[in-house]
Motif scaffolding. Structure first.
Motif, PDB file in Angstrom:
ATOM      1  N   ILE A   1       0.848  -1.204   0.000  1.00  0.00           N
ATOM      2  CA  ILE A   1       0.000   0.000   0.000  1.00  0.00           C
ATOM      3  C   ILE A   1       0.884   1.254   0.000  1.00  0.00           C
ATOM      4  O   ILE A   1       0.646   2.190  -0.767  1.00  0.00           O
ATOM      5  CB  ILE A   1      -0.964   0.004   1.210  1.00  0.00           C
ATOM      6  CG1 ILE A   1      -1.912  -1.201   1.156  1.00  0.00           C
ATOM      7  CG2 ILE A   1      -1.735   1.313   1.283  1.00  0.00           C
ATOM      8  CD1 ILE A   1      -2.745  -1.314  -0.090  1.00  0.00           C
ATOM      9  N   ALA A   2       1.904   1.278   0.856  1.00  0.00           N
ATOM     10  CA  ALA A   2       2.818   2.430   0.909  1.00  0.00           C
ATOM     11  C   ALA A   2       3.548   2.586  -0.421  1.00  0.00           C
ATOM     12  O   ALA A   2       3.667   3.703  -0.946  1.00  0.00           O
ATOM     13  CB  ALA A   2       3.820   2.268   2.048  1.00  0.00           C
ATOM     14  N   ASP A   3       4.017   1.480  -0.965  1.00  0.00           N
ATOM     15  CA  ASP A   3       4.761   1.531  -2.216  1.00  0.00           C
ATOM     16  C   ASP A   3       3.863   1.929  -3.384  1.00  0.00           C
ATOM     17  O   ASP A   3       4.314   2.595  -4.320  1.00  0.00           O
ATOM     18  CB  ASP A   3       5.439   0.185  -2.484  1.00  0.00           C
ATOM     19  CG  ASP A   3       6.864   0.343  -2.996  1.00  0.00           C
ATOM     20  OD1 ASP A   3       7.321   1.487  -3.173  1.00  0.00           O
ATOM     21  OD2 ASP A   3       7.517  -0.689  -3.211  1.00  0.00           O
ATOM     22  N   ILE A   4       2.597   1.542  -3.339  1.00  0.00           N
ATOM     23  CA  ILE A   4       1.656   1.988  -4.367  1.00  0.00           C
ATOM     24  C   ILE A   4       1.504   3.506  -4.300  1.00  0.00           C
ATOM     25  O   ILE A   4       1.423   4.178  -5.328  1.00  0.00           O
ATOM     26  CB  ILE A   4       0.289   1.271  -4.237  1.00  0.00           C
ATOM     27  CG1 ILE A   4       0.434  -0.185  -4.719  1.00  0.00           C
ATOM     28  CG2 ILE A   4      -0.793   2.001  -5.029  1.00  0.00           C
ATOM     29  CD1 ILE A   4      -0.783  -1.038  -4.485  1.00  0.00           C
ATOM     30  N   GLY A   5       1.502   4.045  -3.079  1.00  0.00           N
ATOM     31  CA  GLY A   5       1.470   5.499  -2.930  1.00  0.00           C
ATOM     32  C   GLY A   5       2.674   6.157  -3.588  1.00  0.00           C
ATOM     33  O   GLY A   5       2.539   7.148  -4.312  1.00  0.00           O
ATOM     34  N   PHE A   6       3.871   5.589  -3.334  1.00  0.00           N
ATOM     35  CA  PHE A   6       5.082   6.083  -3.994  1.00  0.00           C
ATOM     36  C   PHE A   6       4.950   5.943  -5.512  1.00  0.00           C
ATOM     37  O   PHE A   6       5.293   6.854  -6.261  1.00  0.00           O
ATOM     38  CB  PHE A   6       6.328   5.294  -3.547  1.00  0.00           C
ATOM     39  CG  PHE A   6       6.806   5.604  -2.176  1.00  0.00           C
ATOM     40  CD1 PHE A   6       7.371   6.832  -1.874  1.00  0.00           C
ATOM     41  CD2 PHE A   6       6.720   4.647  -1.173  1.00  0.00           C
ATOM     42  CE1 PHE A   6       7.842   7.113  -0.603  1.00  0.00           C
ATOM     43  CE2 PHE A   6       7.186   4.917   0.104  1.00  0.00           C
ATOM     44  CZ  PHE A   6       7.740   6.153   0.389  1.00  0.00           C
ATOM     45  N   ALA A   7       4.466   4.781  -5.948  1.00  0.00           N
ATOM     46  CA  ALA A   7       4.347   4.519  -7.384  1.00  0.00           C
ATOM     47  C   ALA A   7       3.381   5.494  -8.049  1.00  0.00           C
ATOM     48  O   ALA A   7       3.663   5.989  -9.152  1.00  0.00           O
ATOM     49  CB  ALA A   7       3.905   3.078  -7.621  1.00  0.00           C
ATOM     50  N   LEU A   8       2.255   5.779  -7.391  1.00  0.00           N
ATOM     51  CA  LEU A   8       1.303   6.734  -7.970  1.00  0.00           C
ATOM     52  C   LEU A   8       1.913   8.127  -8.073  1.00  0.00           C
ATOM     53  O   LEU A   8       1.738   8.819  -9.077  1.00  0.00           O
ATOM     54  CB  LEU A   8       0.011   6.761  -7.158  1.00  0.00           C
ATOM     55  CG  LEU A   8      -0.846   5.509  -7.248  1.00  0.00           C
ATOM     56  CD1 LEU A   8      -2.034   5.591  -6.288  1.00  0.00           C
ATOM     57  CD2 LEU A   8      -1.312   5.268  -8.682  1.00  0.00           C
TER      58      LEU A   8
END
Length: 142
Positions: A110-117
């Motif tokens: 979830i955190a990495d998806i935030g970074f990815a977005l």
């Protein structure tokens, strides 16, 4: 195609601007120490720089193999380029984020998806502006 020096400039500028923007934001959003997020961000950044160089080189070589002009990049191609890059990088970074921030793989995802977005939007805009500021060389036969 772009020169090696141009690819290095592209990558370094991308990562420096991205780090200066993302690190304080991530520290605040994840409520984690800035130095811990900073070290994690730099580690991911180095991984991304190496991967970015290789990814863009392969992307350009695929365009050449498909007989597509490398200096023409419509919005759909920029979008595809950014999405594929971020998905690939995400698979490499989630385990590290989970370990470094002492999170479950799910929370790290979830955190990495935030970074990815964040970087998905940033990569799209950055590459568009980069191509305007540092245009691709146009082949003489075009």
């Amino acid at each position: 195609m772009r020169t090696t020096a141009d690819r290095i400039r592209h990558t370094l500028l991308f990562e420096i601007i991205g780090l200066c923007t993302c690190t304080p934001l991530a520290s605040w959003m994840l409520d984690k120490d800035l130095s811990r997020i900073g070290i994690m961000s730099i580690t991911i950044s180095v991984t991304a720089m190496v991967f970015n160089y290789l990814y863009n080189l392969v992307f350009d070589k695929i365009l050449v193999a498909l007989n597509k002009p490398v200096h023409v990049r419509p919005a759909w191609m920029r979008g595809l380029h950014a999405v594929l890059f971020e998905l690939s990088l995400l698979t490499m970074t989630v385990p590290f984020v989970a370990w470094w921030l002492d999170m479950t793989l799910w929370n790290a995802l979830i955190a990495d998806i935030g970074f990815a977005l964040f970087f998905l939007v940033y990569a799209f805009a950055y590459n568009w502006v980069y191509d305007i500021v540092f245009p691709m060389p146009v082949p003489e036969n075009v």
